[in-house]
Design an enzyme around this catalytic site. Structure first.
Site, PDB file in Angstrom:
ATOM      1  N   LEU A  40      -3.557   0.103  -5.065  1.00 40.67           N
ATOM      2  CA  LEU A  40      -3.259   0.190  -3.643  1.00 40.67           C
ATOM      3  C   LEU A  40      -1.968  -0.540  -3.270  1.00 40.67           C
ATOM      4  O   LEU A  40      -1.824  -1.740  -3.530  1.00 40.67           O
ATOM      5  CB  LEU A  40      -4.427  -0.375  -2.835  1.00 40.67           C
ATOM      6  N   ASP A  41      -1.035   0.196  -2.666  1.00 44.29           N
ATOM      7  CA  ASP A  41       0.212  -0.352  -2.129  1.00 44.29           C
ATOM      8  C   ASP A  41       1.024  -1.100  -3.177  1.00 44.29           C
ATOM      9  O   ASP A  41       1.767  -2.041  -2.856  1.00 44.29           O
ATOM     10  CB  ASP A  41      -0.074  -1.274  -0.933  1.00 44.29           C
ATOM     11  N   GLN A  42       0.919  -0.690  -4.419  1.00 44.08           N
ATOM     12  CA  GLN A  42       1.679  -1.341  -5.488  1.00 44.08           C
ATOM     13  C   GLN A  42       2.577  -0.367  -6.242  1.00 44.08           C
ATOM     14  O   GLN A  42       3.126  -0.705  -7.292  1.00 44.08           O
ATOM     15  CB  GLN A  42       0.720  -2.020  -6.475  1.00 44.08           C
TER      16      GLN A  42
END
Length: 359
Positions: free
Chosen positions: A226-228
């Site tokens: 997530l969001d990486q």
């Protein structure tokens, strides 16, 4: 994405021998594998290959049919995208309720600045259906009454509309590996923070709670973490003292749309590549995108003082040592002269005394 190579993506339940089965078919047809990457996440197998079909001994459609047939036998999904398949690109936009990013995409498309067609809008709520209707774009609501999306339907729609790029225009749901693996480096999201800071929900509120003075937004490729995913573009802004979450949203939302459009443009024009978890421009000298803050910020920032002036400091130290040594030498010489002068004076005094004694 490399325009002169064919992309093959294999996704399905993990099992032994999958790589060997697929690569054997390519070898038999004189297809050269230029790049291969595979991973398993939550029991889902994914293999992405970029292959050279320029000396292939069969037609494009024959290879596609053969791989699809093998995929059915193995129980996996096989997607084949030849360079010719990417000449006219199609975008699928995923949304929830926020309209600003979708509106910016539609405006860029209508003005001829997008570089691809918006083929479909897919939402987990129906709130933005009227906006899609305004631009005569099909809208599909795949969410239940709580907004939980039907990902099987999502995959069917992406395949039906032959999406080359999937854009998450403030889509507030996490995509499963089953979706992400099929569209690796082809899903772009925009997040309301300067990642890697403040991932996840309520990013603006996180910024307020942490008391940061500068916040921002990030457009990035989506991965299973997530969001990486690899960052493509970012925008930043000052956080007013005692700002509310709503005030930060008003400042940040136009920048979200701007960063997202810049990222879409870079991807569609094949100007950005992903290498070891980060993006790079293919030819930095040929393009001038705004990847981060505007150039005016560089001019406004001070350029002194900086570390790294060691040589200057060392030269000054050497000069001081030389000066001190010269001063020491001068002091020594003066002392020697004074001693010599005193010795001469003493000798004269003794001589005068002896003469007086003789008299």
């Amino acid at each position: 994405m490399t325009r002169d190579l064919t992309e093959i993506v294999v996704v399905g339940d993990d099992d032994t021998g999958l790589i060997a089965e697929i690569t054997s078919v390519l070898f038999e047809r004189n297809v050269n594998i230029e790049d291969l990457d595979q991973a398993v996440r939550e029991g889902v197998f994914r293999m992405t290959m970029r292959v050279d079909t320029s000396e292939m001994v069969c037609k494009d459609e024959t290879l596609r049919e053969d791989l699809h047939g093998l995929g059915e036998q193995l129980g996996v999904d096989v997607q084949v995208r030849f360079p010719s398949d990417r000449e006219t690109q199609s975008i699928a936009v995923l949304v929830t309720k926020e309209s600003h990013c979708l509106e910016a995409i539609f405006e860029a498309w209508a003005s001829g600045h997008l570089g691809a067609d918006v083929s479909v809008v897919i939402g987990n709520h129906s709130d933005l259906q009227p906006l899609a209707a305004k631009y005569d774009v099909p809208f599909h609501d795949i969410g239940d009454e709580k907004g939980t999306p039907d990902e099987a339907e999502l995959l069917d729609l992406l395949a039906e509309y032959e999406a080359d790029l999937v854009v998450l225009a403030r889509y507030m749901r996490i995509l499963s590996p089953d979706v992400v693996f099929r569209y690796e480096d082809r899903i772009i999201n925009v997040h309301p923070s300067l990642l890697p800071s403040f991932p996840g929900a309520s990013a603006y509120m996180q910024a307020i709670e942490e008391g940061v003075r500068i916040a921002g937004v990030t457009s990035h490729y989506v991965t299973t973490d997530l969001d990486q995913g690899p960052i493509i573009t970012q925008r930043a802004f000052n956080v007013p003292d005692d700002a509310t979450e709503e005030e930060l949203q008003e400042i940040g939302q136009p920048l979200e749309a701007d960063a997202l459009l810049e990222a879409i443009d870079l991807h569609l024009n094949d100007e950005v590549t992903v290498h070891r978890g980060r993006t790079r421009l293919r030819d930095p000298d040929a393009v001038n995108p705004q990847l981060g803050a505007p150039e005016a910020l560089d001019l406004a920032n001070p350029d002194r003082p900086i570390d790294g002036l060691g040589e200057y400091v060392a030269e000054q130290a050497d000069d001081n040592e030389t000066t001190d040594a010269a001063d020491d030498n001068e002091t020594t010489d003066a002392a020697d002269d004074a001693d010599a002068e005193q010795s001469g004076s003493d000798a004269e005094t003794e001589a005068d005394a002896e003469t007086e004694a003789d008299d």
